[in-house]
Design an enzyme around this catalytic site. Structure first.
Site, mmCIF file in Angstrom:
data_model
loop_
_atom_site.group_PDB
_atom_site.id
_atom_site.type_symbol
_atom_site.label_atom_id
_atom_site.label_comp_id
_atom_site.label_asym_id
_atom_site.label_seq_id
_atom_site.Cartn_x
_atom_site.Cartn_y
_atom_site.Cartn_z
ATOM 1 C CG HIS A 29 -0.283 0.328 2.519
ATOM 2 N ND1 HIS A 29 -0.100 1.612 2.962
ATOM 3 C CD2 HIS A 29 0.251 -0.484 3.471
ATOM 4 C CE1 HIS A 29 0.505 1.585 4.151
ATOM 5 N NE2 HIS A 29 0.735 0.341 4.476
ATOM 6 C CB CYS A 30 1.154 4.218 -1.864
ATOM 7 S SG CYS A 30 -0.416 4.508 -2.714
ATOM 8 C CG MET A 31 1.133 8.674 1.094
ATOM 9 S SD MET A 31 1.229 8.825 2.876
ATOM 10 C CE MET A 31 -0.050 10.037 3.168
ATOM 11 N NE ARG A 33 -3.943 5.923 -6.288
ATOM 12 C CZ ARG A 33 -3.642 6.293 -7.517
ATOM 13 N NH1 ARG A 33 -3.049 5.448 -8.344
ATOM 14 N NH2 ARG A 33 -3.916 7.505 -7.938
ATOM 15 N NE ARG A 35 0.560 2.316 -4.881
ATOM 16 C CZ ARG A 35 0.812 3.065 -5.952
ATOM 17 N NH1 ARG A 35 1.194 2.489 -7.079
ATOM 18 N NH2 ARG A 35 0.692 4.367 -5.905
#
Length: 511
Positions: A29-31, A33, A35
């Site tokens: 995951h990013c900030m 989303r 993924r």
């Protein structure tokens, strides 16, 4: 419902809609989303995913990305990973996607247009250069949570120092804020080696040379080196070199000697090149980046801000915005903040203003208005995907007028930079209102906040005015400013069961 139960319920709702545990190859995951790497994209039920209350949108790129928003994604991801592990143990076969949820007429049309745009963008973005930029982004994105945390602590520490409060605590806060930045080159080296297919710890070991205090005793190009010289760019180059040296060693060193020779040669060769070449060159490049950014805003001012704020979203659509990540990080490392991010954040303000105008211009289109109402809070906090992919981009003109709003907001902030009031961010990632705790500048926090807030207001207003008066042709209004009721009754008259009207929350997922 307890927060943990809510996060697990969200993860449990998502899993079968992406084909089940057996269809998931990777989870990160990013900030904002979640993924996912997927074995079979055809098993994903896009419409049902978009209909989930917690899902703000979906984006298909090199991974399948589900927009959950800041904070939420960090809590849902561990639950999702746990369910994937449990699902693989219980049932190895891929699950089937659930029955699709059909949306109302015009929302479905917008969703189809948005999906077509995304598919075309994905195909265009699969060039070697853009794939390289994506690798660069993958190196820096995992560092964002630490940059944000340390940035907020740095801002708090600065405020306490200015007020003269808690003088016994501020040194400790300073250490917390600066510790990560002092060693960021090591983390960049580790991630770089991992991303380029090498041994991560060797990349970190070579990059650690850059921040080692002992390099101050070494002379290169007739100058004494300084610890940290070259920064993240030097670490990036050193780790990439280490990967290539390591791969060469793996091909030529006998297996019996590999465990001893390969790591030694990798660190030795890459380290010598780093000390006697890369640190100096990367240091000059880093200095040039900082000088250019300051010169651009000092001299270009409003014009530079207008171009940066207006063209940022098209850069995002083309995948070229990823090239800015190491530039932001270099500026933060050098100056303590990046002056570019607050200007680029104005692009999101233009989207919010455009969305409000679309809401007023389409009073009969309940579906799009629900989309805007539920996506607007996320847009104000800097999560723009639901508004971009669900509203402005599929409609066409409103996307352009939203960029106009971003241009005016960027011009406002750039103008004050030209007057000598620099507005910067101590971290990358957040945008919109979420950027306020990370603001920093050269004229005090109050002035910095006032200029940034003024830029947001200008962006909102300009995006609204441009969209309201120029965002719709007569044909576009005739097509979309219609009630959904006739479309539903027509479907019912054919003998086919009418599609259920979805909850307001799923609508921002029209991506």
């Amino acid at each position: 419902m307890a927060t943990e139960d809510k996060n697990r319920a969200t993860a449990a709702a998502i899993l079968p809609l992406v084909g089940g545990a057996a269809n998931v190859s990777s989870v990160v995951h990013c900030m904002t989303r979640l993924r996912l790497g997927l074995h079979d994209r055809s098993l994903v039920d896009d419409e049902a995913l978009k209909a989930l209350p917690a899902v703000m949108g979906v984006v298909e790129d090199d991974t399948y990305q589900i927009v959950l928003g800041p904070g939420t994604v960090a809590r849902v991801t561990p639950e999702f990973e746990q369910l994937v592990r449990e699902g693989r143990e219980a049932a190895p076969g891929p699950a089937t996607a659930a029955e699709p949820v059909t949306a109302t007429a015009t929302a479905a049309e917008l969703a189809a247009q948005g999906a077509a745009i995304k598919a075309a963008r994905k195909a265009k973005n699969a060039t070697p250069f853009k794939l390289f930029l994506r690798k660069i982004a993958n190196i820096f994105v995992p560092l964002i949570p630490a940059l944000i945390g340390c940035g907020i602590i740095a801002g708090l520490n600065g405020l306490l120092k200015n007020l003269g409060w808690l003088t016994s605590v501020t040194p400790a806060l300073g250490a917390m804020a600066s510790g990560f930045m002092a060693l960021i080159a090591v983390f960049v080296g580790y991630n770089t080696a991992k991303e380029f297919g090498g041994t991560p710890i060797l990349g970190g070991a070579v990059a650690a040379i850059i921040v080692f205090p002992g390099v101050a005793d070494i002379e290169a190009f007739g100058q004494k080196l300084s610890p940290g010289q070259g920064g993240v760019l030097g670490a990036l180059g050193a780790a990439v070199l280490a990967v290539y040296v390591e791969k060469w060693c793996r091909r030529w060193v006998p297996e019996a000697l590999d465990v001893l020779v390969t790591p030694t040669l990798t660190v030795l060769i890459s380290g010598l090149v780093t000390i006697f070449g890369l640190m100096y060159v990367a240091g000059e490049v880093s200095t040039a980046i900082g000088d250019f950014a300051n010169w651009l805003l000092s001299n270009g001012g409003a014009g530079a801000g207008l171009v940066l704020g207006g063209f940022f979203l098209p850069l995002v659509m083309l995948g070229l915005h990823q090239a800015l990540i190491p530039i932001h990080t270099t500026l933060i490392e050098q100056q303590g903040y990046t002056v570019l991010l607050p200007i680029l954040a104005m692009a999101g303000a233009g989207q919010v203003g455009a969305a409000l105008a679309v809401y007023l211009r389409l009073p009969r289109n309940e579906s799009i208005r629900r989309t805007i109402k539920s996506a607007l809070p996320a847009g104000l906090l800097g999560v723009g995907e639901p508004l971009i992919y669900g509203v402005s981009l599929p409609l066409g003109r409103p996307f352009i007028t939203a960029c106009v709003g971003g241009a005016f907001g960027g011009a406002f902030v750039g103008f004050f930079n030209q007057l000598g009031s620099a507005v910067g961010s101590t971290a990358i990632g957040p945008s919109g209102w979420a950027l306020f705790p990370l603001l920093d500048g050269n004229h005090g926090l109050g002035t910095t906040i006032a200029i940034y807030a003024g830029g947001l207001l200008v962006g909102y207003l300009a995006g609204f005015v441009a969209t309201y008066f120029f965002g719709f042709s007569k044909d576009l209004l005739a097509e979309f400013n219609v009630s959904q009721e006739p479309a539903v009754s027509t479907v019912a008259a054919t003998g086919t069961p009418a599609a259920p009207v979805t909850d307001p929350a799923p609508e921002p997922a029209r991506a």
